[in-house]
Design a protein around this motif. Structure first.
Motif, short mmCIF file in Angstrom:
data_model
loop_
_atom_site.label_atom_id
_atom_site.label_comp_id
_atom_site.label_asym_id
_atom_site.label_seq_id
_atom_site.Cartn_x
_atom_site.Cartn_y
_atom_site.Cartn_z
N LYS A 138 -12.58 -14.42 4.21
CA LYS A 138 -11.83 -14.24 4.13
C LYS A 138 -11.83 -13.08 3.29
N ILE A 139 -10.62 -12.86 4.27
CA ILE A 139 -9.57 -11.60 4.10
C ILE A 139 -8.84 -11.81 2.71
N LEU A 140 -8.90 -10.78 1.53
CA LEU A 140 -7.96 -10.04 0.72
C LEU A 140 -7.07 -9.19 0.98
N MET A 141 -5.77 -9.04 0.32
CA MET A 141 -5.35 -7.95 -0.13
C MET A 141 -4.55 -7.86 -1.58
N LYS A 142 -4.60 -6.72 -1.74
CA LYS A 142 -3.37 -6.96 -3.37
C LYS A 142 -2.38 -7.13 -3.02
N VAL A 143 -1.26 -7.69 -4.23
CA VAL A 143 0.03 -7.26 -4.19
C VAL A 143 0.43 -6.36 -4.90
N GLU A 144 0.82 -5.48 -4.12
CA GLU A 144 1.34 -3.98 -5.34
C GLU A 144 2.61 -4.43 -5.86
N ASN A 145 2.64 -4.04 -6.73
CA ASN A 145 4.39 -3.47 -7.78
C ASN A 145 4.56 -5.42 -8.60
N ARG A 146 2.74 -5.19 -8.76
CA ARG A 146 2.56 -6.53 -9.23
C ARG A 146 2.81 -6.21 -11.27
N PRO A 147 2.54 -6.75 -12.69
CA PRO A 147 2.13 -6.20 -13.70
C PRO A 147 1.01 -6.14 -13.54
N HIS A 148 0.51 -4.97 -14.39
CA HIS A 148 -0.73 -5.11 -14.90
C HIS A 148 -1.39 -6.12 -14.70
N ASN A 149 -1.54 -6.70 -15.85
CA ASN A 149 -2.26 -8.23 -16.18
C ASN A 149 -2.04 -9.38 -15.65
N SER A 150 -1.44 -9.35 -14.01
CA SER A 150 -0.58 -9.96 -13.51
C SER A 150 -1.41 -9.61 -12.17
N THR A 151 -2.37 -9.21 -12.10
CA THR A 151 -2.87 -9.00 -10.45
C THR A 151 -2.98 -10.33 -9.34
N ARG A 152 -2.31 -10.28 -8.47
CA ARG A 152 -2.25 -11.04 -7.42
C ARG A 152 -2.91 -10.85 -5.99
N TYR A 153 -3.55 -12.06 -5.20
CA TYR A 153 -4.13 -11.37 -3.72
C TYR A 153 -3.56 -12.06 -2.95
#
Length: 284
Positions: A201-216
């Protein structure tokens, strides 16, 4: 550090027999007790063991890599120096030739050109915030600078000039396909090359989110960067995380909560404990 130590050791194995006998008559300059077995290619200090090699690097702040442009007197000039200089000149010529052929290096980097690229990206609904160096357009295409991270092997690789319509699965072939990948890379990413392609699987980080709420977000391996990046924010260049579904990671997918995420990383393969930068590839 491991690479530098191997360079120090390999430099000794290539020393002529006469020079080795001469070295054997010297004492280790670190512990001053044992006979010297190694000589640092950079500071030319003699050492007797791996422990002394490490100690001399720490004490003298030496990286153990030979300074290719350092002065060598005629009396000390050997066949090894000649071979090293020859390879150095070859590398310089190859780099100069590559730069001369690279259309990107001749493109204007004015604000007008940057704005033009941002406008083109906006037409594809891609929110480009910063222009990376290796990024341009040709034949109505974007050519991306791309970083691939393989967390289960603790490895990173960089691709240059990746066409925006090239499917991600084709990009990965050079890394995870046992027949198409380089033997060195294949061995480095053995956990991937021996796994089912459907498990990748290939994941990419979602930008411009709070540091304590990192999502991909999971990307479609059968589509190119243009379609996968549509509607997403890209900072500098895309960074793709290639993971195996059968192993747990701490990457939380968009729309999932922390409680639903698999935070345990005990199943990660730890055969290689240090991250390495891979070679840069030209995908144009």
């Amino acid at each position: 550090m491991a690479e530098e130590e191997s360079q120090s050791s390999s430099s000794i194995s290539n020393v002529p027999e006469g020079a080795r006998r001469k070295m054997a008559t010297r004492r280790c300059e670190i512990c001053n007790t044992e006979e010297a077995k190694y000589r640092c290619p950079r500071c030319m200090k003699y050492s007797c063991s791996l422990a002394c090699v490490k100690k001399h690097k720490t004490t003298l702040n030496c990286n153990g890599v030979r300074e290719k442009t350092a002065f060598v007197s005629v009396n000390e000039f050997s066949d090894l120096n000649l071979l090293s200089d020859y390879r150095f000149l070859e590398d310089v010529a190859r780099t100069a030739d590559s730069a001369g052929r690279d259309d990107i290096s001749h493109k204007p980097k004015s604000n007008k050109f940057v704005q033009f690229l941002k406008n083109r990206a906006r037409r594809y609904n891609i929110h480009l915030q910063t222009l990376p160096i290796g990024f341009t357009k040709r034949e109505q295409k974007f050519y991306w600078h791309l970083k691939l991270i393989f967390p289960h092997s603790h490895a990173k690789f960089t691709e240059k000039r990746v066409p925006d319509d090239k499917p991600l699965c084709d990009i990965l072939k050079a890394y995870v396909d046992p027949q198409a990948s380089d033997p060195v890379i294949c061995q480095r990413l053995k956990i991937y090359t021996t796994s089912s392609q459907s498990d990748i699987k290939i994941l990419m980080k979602v930008e411009n989110r709070p540091h304590n709420s990192t999502r991909y977000e999971e990307l479609d391996v059968n589509k190119g960067l243009r379609d996968n990046l549509r509607g997403k924010v890209v900072i500098e260049y895309p960074t793709l995380h290639v993971i195996l579904q059968k192993f747990k990671t701490d990457m939380v997918l968009l729309g999932h909560s922390n409680e639903e995420a698999n935070k345990s990383s005990k199943d990660l393969i730890k055969e290689n404990s240090s991250e390495e930068e891979g070679e840069i590839r030209d995908s144009s």
